[in-house]
Design a protein around this motif. Structure first.
Motif, PDB file in Angstrom:
ATOM      1  N   VAL A 262      53.520  42.491  39.357  1.00 12.55           N
ATOM      2  CA  VAL A 262      53.406  43.765  38.628  1.00 12.55           C
ATOM      3  C   VAL A 262      51.993  43.934  38.083  1.00 12.55           C
ATOM      4  CG1 VAL A 262      54.153  45.015  36.565  1.00 12.55           C
ATOM      5  CG2 VAL A 262      55.854  43.940  38.052  1.00 12.55           C
ATOM      6  N   GLY A 263      51.448  42.869  37.513  1.00 12.00           N
ATOM      7  CA  GLY A 263      50.099  42.935  36.954  1.00 12.00           C
ATOM      8  C   GLY A 263      49.060  43.276  38.017  1.00 12.00           C
ATOM      9  N   LEU A 264      49.176  42.643  39.192  1.00  7.50           N
ATOM     10  CA  LEU A 264      48.225  42.935  40.272  1.00  7.50           C
ATOM     11  C   LEU A 264      48.404  44.367  40.757  1.00  7.50           C
ATOM     12  CD1 LEU A 264      46.026  41.950  42.164  1.00  7.50           C
ATOM     13  CD2 LEU A 264      47.820  41.146  43.724  1.00  7.50           C
ATOM     14  N   VAL A 274      40.334  46.048  36.091  1.00  3.49           N
ATOM     15  CA  VAL A 274      40.022  44.933  36.990  1.00  3.49           C
ATOM     16  C   VAL A 274      39.466  43.756  36.206  1.00  3.49           C
ATOM     17  CG1 VAL A 274      39.639  46.344  39.044  1.00  3.49           C
ATOM     18  CG2 VAL A 274      37.745  45.926  37.461  1.00  3.49           C
ATOM     19  N   GLY A 275      39.037  44.022  34.976  1.00  3.05           N
ATOM     20  CA  GLY A 275      38.562  42.930  34.122  1.00  3.05           C
ATOM     21  C   GLY A 275      39.639  41.926  33.780  1.00  3.05           C
ATOM     22  N   ASP A 276      40.906  42.291  34.017  1.00  4.67           N
ATOM     23  CA  ASP A 276      42.007  41.366  33.745  1.00  4.67           C
ATOM     24  C   ASP A 276      42.155  40.309  34.831  1.00  4.67           C
ATOM     25  OD1 ASP A 276      42.566  42.647  31.401  1.00  4.67           O
ATOM     26  OD2 ASP A 276      44.210  43.845  32.188  1.00  4.67           O
ATOM     27  N   LEU A 277      41.460  40.499  35.966  1.00  2.72           N
ATOM     28  CA  LEU A 277      41.468  39.460  36.993  1.00  2.72           C
ATOM     29  C   LEU A 277      40.666  38.260  36.499  1.00  2.72           C
ATOM     30  CD1 LEU A 277      40.836  41.507  40.285  1.00  2.72           C
ATOM     31  CD2 LEU A 277      42.926  40.284  39.675  1.00  2.72           C
ATOM     32  N   SER A 278      41.241  37.087  36.637  1.00  2.85           N
ATOM     33  CA  SER A 278      40.564  35.869  36.177  1.00  2.85           C
ATOM     34  C   SER A 278      40.062  35.068  37.362  1.00  2.85           C
ATOM     35  CB  SER A 278      41.519  35.012  35.342  1.00  2.85           C
ATOM     36  OG  SER A 278      41.830  35.644  34.131  1.00  2.85           O
ATOM     37  N   GLY A 279      38.857  34.556  37.242  1.00  8.86           N
ATOM     38  CA  GLY A 279      38.298  33.667  38.248  1.00  8.86           C
ATOM     39  C   GLY A 279      38.274  32.234  37.756  1.00  8.86           C
ATOM     40  N   LEU A 280      37.426  31.440  38.370  1.00 11.46           N
ATOM     41  CA  LEU A 280      37.375  30.018  38.018  1.00 11.46           C
ATOM     42  C   LEU A 280      36.890  29.768  36.587  1.00 11.46           C
ATOM     43  CD1 LEU A 280      35.987  28.519  41.359  1.00 11.46           C
ATOM     44  CD2 LEU A 280      38.350  28.598  40.553  1.00 11.46           C
ATOM     45  N   PRO A 281      35.851  30.479  36.091  1.00 12.29           N
ATOM     46  CA  PRO A 281      35.382  30.181  34.725  1.00 12.29           C
ATOM     47  C   PRO A 281      36.455  30.359  33.660  1.00 12.29           C
ATOM     48  CG  PRO A 281      33.711  31.408  35.920  1.00 12.29           C
ATOM     49  CD  PRO A 281      34.933  31.415  36.785  1.00 12.29           C
ATOM     50  N   ARG A 282      37.165  31.503  33.694  1.00 12.62           N
ATOM     51  CA  ARG A 282      38.175  31.728  32.656  1.00 12.62           C
ATOM     52  C   ARG A 282      39.394  30.835  32.861  1.00 12.62           C
ATOM     53  NH1 ARG A 282      39.291  37.976  31.422  1.00 12.62           N
ATOM     54  NH2 ARG A 282      38.679  38.264  33.597  1.00 12.62           N
ATOM     55  N   GLY A 352      35.539  37.757  54.699  1.00 10.09           N
ATOM     56  CA  GLY A 352      34.582  38.565  53.964  1.00 10.09           C
ATOM     57  C   GLY A 352      35.184  39.147  52.696  1.00 10.09           C
ATOM     58  N   PHE A 353      36.433  39.625  52.798  1.00 12.84           N
ATOM     59  CA  PHE A 353      37.108  40.195  51.634  1.00 12.84           C
ATOM     60  C   PHE A 353      37.332  39.140  50.564  1.00 12.84           C
ATOM     61  CE2 PHE A 353      41.017  41.109  49.291  1.00 12.84           C
ATOM     62  CZ  PHE A 353      40.718  42.370  48.770  1.00 12.84           C
ATOM     63  N   VAL A 354      37.803  37.964  50.974  1.00 17.26           N
ATOM     64  CA  VAL A 354      38.077  36.892  50.016  1.00 17.26           C
ATOM     65  C   VAL A 354      36.796  36.446  49.314  1.00 17.26           C
ATOM     66  CG1 VAL A 354      38.815  34.476  49.806  1.00 17.26           C
ATOM     67  CG2 VAL A 354      40.177  36.076  51.164  1.00 17.26           C
ATOM     68  N   LEU A 355      35.708  36.303  50.077  1.00 18.33           N
ATOM     69  CA  LEU A 355      34.441  35.885  49.471  1.00 18.33           C
ATOM     70  C   LEU A 355      33.912  36.945  48.507  1.00 18.33           C
ATOM     71  CD1 LEU A 355      32.628  34.263  52.539  1.00 18.33           C
ATOM     72  CD2 LEU A 355      33.655  33.098  50.588  1.00 18.33           C
ATOM     73  N   ALA A 356      34.014  38.222  48.907  1.00 17.05           N
ATOM     74  CA  ALA A 356      33.552  39.296  48.030  1.00 17.05           C
ATOM     75  C   ALA A 356      34.371  39.343  46.746  1.00 17.05           C
ATOM     76  CB  ALA A 356      33.625  40.636  48.763  1.00 17.05           C
ATOM     77  N   LEU A 357      35.685  39.186  46.876  1.00 18.69           N
ATOM     78  CA  LEU A 357      36.553  39.187  45.701  1.00 18.69           C
ATOM     79  C   LEU A 357      36.242  38.002  44.793  1.00 18.69           C
ATOM     80  CD1 LEU A 357      38.943  40.525  44.240  1.00 18.69           C
ATOM     81  CD2 LEU A 357      40.479  39.056  45.579  1.00 18.69           C
ATOM     82  N   ALA A 358      35.997  36.829  45.404  1.00 16.32           N
ATOM     83  CA  ALA A 358      35.686  35.638  44.608  1.00 16.32           C
ATOM     84  C   ALA A 358      34.392  35.841  43.822  1.00 16.32           C
ATOM     85  CB  ALA A 358      35.567  34.417  45.522  1.00 16.32           C
ATOM     86  N   VAL A 359      33.379  36.409  44.456  1.00 17.45           N
ATOM     87  CA  VAL A 359      32.113  36.673  43.766  1.00 17.45           C
ATOM     88  C   VAL A 359      32.338  37.647  42.613  1.00 17.45           C
ATOM     89  CG1 VAL A 359      29.834  37.742  43.988  1.00 17.45           C
ATOM     90  CG2 VAL A 359      30.649  36.161  45.754  1.00 17.45           C
ATOM     91  N   PHE A 360      33.131  38.696  42.864  1.00 21.40           N
ATOM     92  CA  PHE A 360      33.362  39.713  41.835  1.00 21.40           C
ATOM     93  C   PHE A 360      34.085  39.129  40.630  1.00 21.40           C
ATOM     94  CE2 PHE A 360      36.321  42.729  39.901  1.00 21.40           C
ATOM     95  CZ  PHE A 360      35.423  43.670  39.420  1.00 21.40           C
ATOM     96  N   VAL A 361      35.217  38.429  40.850  1.00 27.72           N
ATOM     97  CA  VAL A 361      36.009  37.962  39.707  1.00 27.72           C
ATOM     98  C   VAL A 361      35.265  36.878  38.935  1.00 27.72           C
ATOM     99  CG1 VAL A 361      38.229  38.604  40.720  1.00 27.72           C
ATOM    100  CG2 VAL A 361      37.334  36.312  41.122  1.00 27.72           C
ATOM    101  N   ASN A 362      34.501  36.043  39.630  1.00 28.39           N
ATOM    102  CA  ASN A 362      33.779  34.987  38.918  1.00 28.39           C
ATOM    103  C   ASN A 362      32.597  35.544  38.128  1.00 28.39           C
ATOM    104  OD1 ASN A 362      35.284  32.602  39.647  1.00 28.39           O
ATOM    105  ND2 ASN A 362      34.546  32.895  41.727  1.00 28.39           N
ATOM    106  N   MET A 363      31.895  36.534  38.697  1.00 30.73           N
ATOM    107  CA  MET A 363      30.836  37.186  37.942  1.00 30.73           C
ATOM    108  C   MET A 363      31.417  37.938  36.745  1.00 30.73           C
ATOM    109  SD  MET A 363      27.873  36.449  39.069  1.00 30.73           S
ATOM    110  CE  MET A 363      26.940  37.714  38.216  1.00 30.73           C
ATOM    111  N   ASN A 364      32.557  38.577  36.952  1.00 31.70           N
ATOM    112  CA  ASN A 364      33.220  39.293  35.865  1.00 31.70           C
ATOM    113  C   ASN A 364      33.601  38.329  34.744  1.00 31.70           C
ATOM    114  OD1 ASN A 364      34.742  41.660  34.705  1.00 31.70           O
ATOM    115  ND2 ASN A 364      36.446  40.262  35.050  1.00 31.70           N
ATOM    116  N   ASP A 365      34.091  37.146  35.118  1.00 28.90           N
ATOM    117  CA  ASP A 365      34.422  36.120  34.120  1.00 28.90           C
ATOM    118  C   ASP A 365      33.203  35.752  33.285  1.00 28.90           C
ATOM    119  OD1 ASP A 365      37.021  35.993  34.873  1.00 28.90           O
ATOM    120  OD2 ASP A 365      37.018  33.882  35.403  1.00 28.90           O
TER     121      ASP A 365
END
Length: 371
Positions: A262-264, A274-282, A352-365
């Motif tokens: 539901v959250g996604l 989209v700031g609610d997505l958490s990456g590795l830092p958080r 490509g999508f996974v890498l782009a998403l990983a960069v986005f969520v980790n930078m956002n964190d």
């Protein structure tokens, strides 16, 4: 607001993060590995981590068990895979059934689907067992959904709810226990829901606009959630046996899996930031904080993260397990596999999508943590 606790050190945070993610990755990949063995598919390599190999051992079946330098991931490479992403080896295109024997492309369709699903399934089993263990050791809270108190500025009280009302359903979903209210409210701030009440034998339907509430946890992290502003009078703890505990573990895991979905979905539709997505830092930060609070909160986080890991891997994105399952579903409809070129492009786009998403969520964190 609770008294603030000092944030854990970087070393403790790193230790807690690796202690959480390492075993979950191994368990996930072991799910794939054992499913492959059951289906007669040879495993060429079992890797914990990516990159430079630090250690390896080759077993009697020819599987290379390895530990690599970058520990945030892992894979099982089966016979017939071109690489760690389980992309089919182009050299096997047009091979005979004898040549494909023991390879992943040569397995039956249901076997390939089972092997892909077994990794996420292993993570779900971990969560079920953790919640079942909690229930067996600590008991299960049982609280009748009868309003015993109101919070200050309660949305429910403002809408006309009274002490002694029994909450029967929320938007048609039956409520058996006070705990059932949380997943129907916490993700839906500002949404108006219809609540069915039993008031001294009379049935009432009242609309309630769920309040948006910001509290801070013990470490000062801000969290936004939906809140009705009601509570029970008392809570009893019931002792249950092993079978009941497993049932509780399944229900608890299902509820958390559904909340993740539901959250996604809310993020995709724009209902949630989209700031609610958490990456590795958080995620690392949360693991260190939970370990600071004690082993039970930390193990509870492991269960929650294991569910998230299963959910993410089941998304229909090529390179993820869900992407493989989607291609196998297409194979079932077409009655033949997708051609190698189509699979190659699907894997490239997915990667490509996974890498782009990983960069986005980790930078956002990092932005949210340090700015």
């Amino acid at each position: 607001m609770p008294d603030l606790i000092q944030s854990p050190s970087i070393l403790l945070t790193l230790f807690a993060f690796l202690l959480m993610i390492g075993p979950l990755i191994v368990i996930h990949e072991l799910g794939h590995y054992w499913a492959g063995r059951l289906c007669g598919v040879r495993a060429l390599a079992f890797s914990v981590g990516f990159g430079k190999e630090l250690w390896h051992r080759i077993d009697k079946r020819g599987t290379r068990w390895r530990i690599a330098a970058f520990p945030l991931g892992g894979y099982v490479q089966f016979a017939g895979d071109a690489d760690a992403s389980s992309r089919p080896d182009p050299a096997l295109e047009g091979a005979s059934q004898d040549q494909l024997k023991g390879t992943l492309p040569g397995a039956k369709l249901w076997q390939k689907m089972f092997i892909s699903f077994a990794g996420p399934l292993a993570n779900l089993v971990v969560a079920v067992l953790i919640y079942a263990g909690f229930a067996l050791a600590l008991g299960v809270p049982q609280t009748a959904p009868i309003v015993g108190r109101f919070a200050e500025n309660s949305a429910a009280q403002a809408a006309g709810m009274q002490l002694g009302d029994r909450i029967v359903s929320i938007d048609g979903t039956h409520i058996d226990d006070f705990a059932d209210i949380v997943p129907r409210v916490i993700l839906y701030p500002d949404r108006t829901v219809e609540i069915e009440l039993d008031r001294a034998g009379r049935t009432l339907l009242i609309p309630v606009k769920i309040a948006r509430f910001e509290d801070k946890d013990e470490f000062g992290n801000k969290q936004e959630r939906g809140l009705l502003g009601v509570g029970p009078e008392t809570t009893e703890v019931a002792r249950i046996g092993p079978l009941g505990a497993i049932g509780y573990g399944v229900r608890a895991s299902y509820e958390r899996l559904k909340m993740t979905g539901v959250g996604l979905g809310q993020i995709v539709t724009g209902e949630r930031s989209v700031g609610d997505l958490s990456g590795l830092p958080r995620t690392a930060k949360a693991s260190g904080e939970r370990l600071t609070l004690g082993w039970l909160p930390f193990i509870d986080l492991i269960a929650f993260f294991s569910i998230n890991l299963a959910f993410i891997n089941l998304l229909p994105i090529p390179t993820l397990d869900g992407g493989h399952l989607a291609m196998y579903a297409a194979e079932a409809v077409r009655r033949k596999p997708l051609d190698i070129r189509s699979q190659e492009w699907a894997f490239r786009i997915g990667l490509g999508f996974v890498l782009a998403l990983a960069v986005f969520v980790n930078m956002n964190d990092l932005i949210q943590m340090f700015l």
